[in-house]
Design a protein around this motif. Structure first.
Motif, PDB file in Angstrom:
ATOM      1  N   ALA A   1     -24.900 -34.574  -9.151  1.00 48.96           N
ATOM      2  CA  ALA A   1     -25.210 -33.820 -10.516  1.00 48.96           C
ATOM      3  C   ALA A   1     -26.322 -34.469 -10.727  1.00 48.96           C
ATOM      4  CB  ALA A   1     -24.029 -33.892 -11.738  1.00 48.96           C
ATOM      5  N   ARG A   2     -27.231 -33.833 -11.317  1.00 45.11           N
ATOM      6  CA  ARG A   2     -28.228 -33.959 -11.836  1.00 45.11           C
ATOM      7  C   ARG A   2     -27.957 -34.450 -13.794  1.00 45.11           C
ATOM      8  NH1 ARG A   2     -30.883 -29.412 -10.752  1.00 45.11           N
ATOM      9  NH2 ARG A   2     -32.738 -28.923  -8.968  1.00 45.11           N
ATOM     10  N   SER A   3     -27.231 -34.376 -14.264  1.00 47.19           N
ATOM     11  CA  SER A   3     -26.675 -34.794 -15.814  1.00 47.19           C
ATOM     12  C   SER A   3     -25.353 -34.405 -16.491  1.00 47.19           C
ATOM     13  CB  SER A   3     -27.985 -34.350 -16.703  1.00 47.19           C
ATOM     14  OG  SER A   3     -28.045 -32.627 -16.506  1.00 47.19           O
ATOM     15  N   ARG A   4     -24.739 -33.188 -15.449  1.00 42.98           N
ATOM     16  CA  ARG A   4     -23.520 -32.488 -16.361  1.00 42.98           C
ATOM     17  C   ARG A   4     -22.438 -32.319 -15.349  1.00 42.98           C
ATOM     18  NH1 ARG A   4     -21.861 -30.324 -20.899  1.00 42.98           N
ATOM     19  NH2 ARG A   4     -20.990 -29.019 -21.089  1.00 42.98           N
ATOM     20  N   VAL A   5     -21.025 -32.695 -15.623  1.00 43.20           N
ATOM     21  CA  VAL A   5     -20.261 -32.331 -14.688  1.00 43.20           C
ATOM     22  C   VAL A   5     -19.135 -31.341 -15.480  1.00 43.20           C
ATOM     23  CG1 VAL A   5     -18.268 -32.488 -12.445  1.00 43.20           C
ATOM     24  CG2 VAL A   5     -20.637 -34.032 -12.663  1.00 43.20           C
ATOM     25  N   GLU A   6     -18.324 -30.466 -15.432  1.00 42.06           N
ATOM     26  CA  GLU A   6     -17.467 -29.746 -15.899  1.00 42.06           C
ATOM     27  C   GLU A   6     -15.822 -29.747 -15.199  1.00 42.06           C
ATOM     28  OE1 GLU A   6     -18.335 -26.753 -17.488  1.00 42.06           O
ATOM     29  OE2 GLU A   6     -20.116 -27.259 -19.181  1.00 42.06           O
ATOM     30  N   VAL A   7     -14.938 -29.212 -16.033  1.00 39.03           N
ATOM     31  CA  VAL A   7     -13.518 -29.200 -15.012  1.00 39.03           C
ATOM     32  C   VAL A   7     -12.697 -28.401 -15.760  1.00 39.03           C
ATOM     33  CG1 VAL A   7     -11.499 -30.409 -14.520  1.00 39.03           C
ATOM     34  CG2 VAL A   7     -13.624 -32.136 -13.815  1.00 39.03           C
ATOM     35  N   ALA A   8     -12.742 -27.332 -15.404  1.00 38.02           N
ATOM     36  CA  ALA A   8     -11.519 -27.044 -15.903  1.00 38.02           C
ATOM     37  C   ALA A   8     -10.231 -26.024 -14.970  1.00 38.02           C
ATOM     38  CB  ALA A   8     -11.942 -25.031 -16.221  1.00 38.02           C
ATOM     39  N   ALA A   9      -9.512 -26.330 -15.672  1.00 36.56           N
ATOM     40  CA  ALA A   9      -7.536 -25.352 -14.646  1.00 36.56           C
ATOM     41  C   ALA A   9      -7.170 -24.259 -15.598  1.00 36.56           C
ATOM     42  CB  ALA A   9      -7.141 -26.712 -14.505  1.00 36.56           C
ATOM     43  N   CYS A  10      -6.247 -23.764 -14.702  1.00 31.79           N
ATOM     44  CA  CYS A  10      -5.835 -22.225 -15.238  1.00 31.79           C
ATOM     45  C   CYS A  10      -4.743 -22.669 -14.056  1.00 31.79           C
ATOM     46  CB  CYS A  10      -6.067 -21.266 -15.680  1.00 31.79           C
ATOM     47  SG  CYS A  10      -6.593 -20.319 -14.120  1.00 31.79           S
ATOM     48  N   ALA A  11      -3.608 -21.002 -14.986  1.00 29.69           N
ATOM     49  CA  ALA A  11      -2.444 -21.413 -13.835  1.00 29.69           C
ATOM     50  C   ALA A  11      -2.607 -19.664 -13.716  1.00 29.69           C
ATOM     51  CB  ALA A  11      -0.929 -21.663 -14.355  1.00 29.69           C
ATOM     52  N   THR A  12      -2.556 -19.328 -12.728  1.00 32.69           N
ATOM     53  CA  THR A  12      -2.316 -17.605 -12.091  1.00 32.69           C
ATOM     54  C   THR A  12      -0.705 -18.210 -11.435  1.00 32.69           C
ATOM     55  OG1 THR A  12      -5.157 -17.899 -12.025  1.00 32.69           O
ATOM     56  CG2 THR A  12      -3.354 -16.861 -10.834  1.00 32.69           C
ATOM     57  N   GLY A  13      -0.003 -16.274 -11.732  1.00 34.66           N
ATOM     58  CA  GLY A  13       1.486 -16.872 -10.858  1.00 34.66           C
ATOM     59  C   GLY A  13       1.451 -18.190 -10.895  1.00 34.66           C
ATOM     60  N   ASP A  14       1.894 -18.958  -9.606  1.00 35.65           N
ATOM     61  CA  ASP A  14       2.816 -19.607  -9.072  1.00 35.65           C
ATOM     62  C   ASP A  14       1.389 -20.854  -8.546  1.00 35.65           C
ATOM     63  OD1 ASP A  14       2.242 -18.600  -6.494  1.00 35.65           O
ATOM     64  OD2 ASP A  14       3.853 -19.147  -6.251  1.00 35.65           O
ATOM     65  N   ARG A  15       0.141 -20.191  -8.890  1.00 33.75           N
ATOM     66  CA  ARG A  15      -0.750 -21.407  -7.732  1.00 33.75           C
ATOM     67  C   ARG A  15      -1.343 -22.441  -9.213  1.00 33.75           C
ATOM     68  NH1 ARG A  15       0.240 -22.293  -3.337  1.00 33.75           N
ATOM     69  NH2 ARG A  15      -2.226 -22.966  -3.174  1.00 33.75           N
TER      70      ARG A  15
END
Length: 497
Positions: A397-411
């Motif tokens: 990365a140059r300056s930024r890292v983003e992390v996201a999460a969600c549930a889709t069914g049983d995954r």
């Protein structure tokens, strides 16, 4: 090739215990109701028929008692019979008295009559009785056609009456002064069929209500009887989702031994896995110690052999770490009851990455998601996977890292985006191979993505690369979710496409 009907039914029966129990119960309920209906109807029909003929014999006895010959030699009744239907035309109850010629034996066939006396209910009709008369004193039963074509049940007897007297004589049938009479009483069989029909209707209604009650009772019995299996299934689901380490709950005496055995197997499995991990760790430690000795021995020298030893020792250490991680995950991935909350692990890893890459002043952002999201697996394995992916993103990365999460069914779906230079589509498959680095100028062993991908696959997960909206690389990690039902109800904010 299709299955024949019988095996298909057998498979269907084996496929559902509830259907098999209900089918057997409903079959026996239907069979029992049918047999009961047939038996009760037959008994009542026989009872009504007995009462019907008993009533005819009663009227015949009355007719016999009242028959007399008056002073003019005419057959007559001393008193009318008691039943008023005998005076009502075509009422369905009739009597008839036929006088037989005295010179002919009463037991022989009769073709002529000396006289006839009838009830008023016959009006202008005559009972066409069989030609053969019974012997004196005997009672015969017949069926014959009556007025209007109705079918009648009939009883008859032959008696002899002294001329000029009001009594009967059955013992001296051969005296010429006695006159022979054939007494007949008949009634419409509809009088017998109607109560039977009414009884059958009431019987089928009562048995139908009884059958409905039994069916409801069978349904309740099956539902209540199989309820512990649903409880057992829910307990297994909690173990699978990582909410419990063993089967918990109250179970009937028939299922409790199965639950105890299953909990014993879970405990033994956990013990075997823990022993395997310990042995793998001991083996890694035993290998690292001589490798460190070799590295230290060669570190003070600058010749070609020393450099070769240091390089090979470093490669051996990386291989030990890699295969140790795989062995630990392979041992733990099928262990039931493992559950790791996602938020705590990500926040801890992001704090670590901020310290490791503090000199680059990267902005590490964790997007909001539901607190209920959890990984169905070991915490250290999740940290191993995410740690490698986050470290790789921070390096590029140059300056930024983003992390996201969600549930889709049983995954569980986790995305990590960076604003680096990205990886060309043609090179994305290559970076998952061990020791391959997209840029040799960036420090690293080339094992990060490979280890993360292997660990994810051991959990039946998937790791893929795509273009990031930030301009760099997007890593998409799919893993099994723990407590998926609660995770879906709480929901997670999906990451933008």
């Amino acid at each position: 090739m299709s299955l024949p009907a019988a095996p298909r039914f057998a498979l269907f029966a084996r496929g559902s215990l509830r259907i098999r129990l209900l089918a057997g119960t409903l079959f026996w309920i239907a069979a029992s109701i049918a047999v009961a209906a047939w038996g009760l109807s037959s008994l009542f029909r026989e009872h009504v028929a007995t009462q019907f003929h008993a009533e005819l014999k009663t009227h015949l006895d009355q007719l016999t008692a009242q028959l007399a010959v008056d002073g003019k030699g005419q057959a007559t009744l001393a008193m009318p019979l008691s039943d008023p239907r005998l005076s009502l035309p075509y009422s369905g109850l009739y009597w008839q008295v036929d006088e037989l010629p005295a010179e002919v034996d009463s037991a022989s066939a009769r073709t002529t009559l000396a006289g006839r006396l009838r009830s008023r209910s016959l009006w202008d009709s005559v009972l066409a009785v069989p030609p053969d008369a019974p012997a004196d004193g005997e009672i015969h039963q017949h069926r014959l056609s009556g007025p209007g074509g109705s079918m009648l049940g009939m009883v008859e007897r032959v008696i002899r009456v002294e001329e000029g007297s009001g009594g009967t004589e059955g013992s001296d049938a051969g005296r010429r002064t006695a006159r022979a009479f054939r007494l007949i009483v008949a009634a419409d069989e509809q009088l017998m069929r109607e109560p039977v029909s009414r009884f059958d209707g009431a019987l089928w209604l009562a048995l139908g209500i009884l059958a409905a009650g039994l069916v409801v009772a069978a349904l309740v019995q099956v539902i209540v009887g199989l309820a512990p299996l649903r409880t057992l299934r829910a307990a297994l689901g909690r173990v699978r989702d990582g909410d419990a380490q063993r089967l918990e709950g109250r179970f009937p005496a028939e299922i409790a031994p199965l639950v105890d055995e299953f909990n014993t197997v879970l405990a033994q499995n956990a013990e075997v896995v823990e022993r395997a991990r310990t042995q793998a760790g001991n083996l890694a430690h035993a290998l690292k110690t001589p490798l460190s000795v070799l590295a230290n021995a060669a570190s003070g020298k600058h010749d070609e052999l020393a450099r070769l030893i240091v390089g090979q020792v470093d490669t051996a250490k990386r291989q030990v770490d890699y295969h140790l991680a795989r062995a630990q995950v392979a041992a733990k991935r099928c262990l039931p009851g493992a559950r790791t909350p996602l938020r705590a692990s990500l926040e801890a890893l992001l704090r670590t990455m901020r310290r490791i890459h503090a000199e680059r002043q990267l902005e590490l952002l964790l997007r909001p998601f539901a607190d209920s999201l959890a990984f169905r697996g070991e915490e250290q394995d999740l940290q191993e996977i995410l740690g490698n992916l986050l470290d790789n993103a921070c390096k590029w990365a140059r300056s930024r890292v983003e992390v996201a999460a969600c549930a889709t069914g049983d995954r569980l779906r986790i995305t990590i985006d960076d604003d680096g230079q990205g990886i060309a589509t043609s090179d994305r498959d290559a970076v998952f191979r061990r020791g391959v680095r997209a840029d040799q100028q960036v420090p690293g062993s080339g094992l990060g993505l490979s280890i993360a991908d292997d660990l994810a696959q051991l959990y039946a997960g998937e790791l893929s690369l795509a273009d990031s909206p930030l301009g760099g690389l997007r890593v998409v990690l799919s893993l099994p979710a723990a407590g998926s039902s609660s995770g879906r109800s709480a929901g997670g904010r999906p990451d933008p496409a």
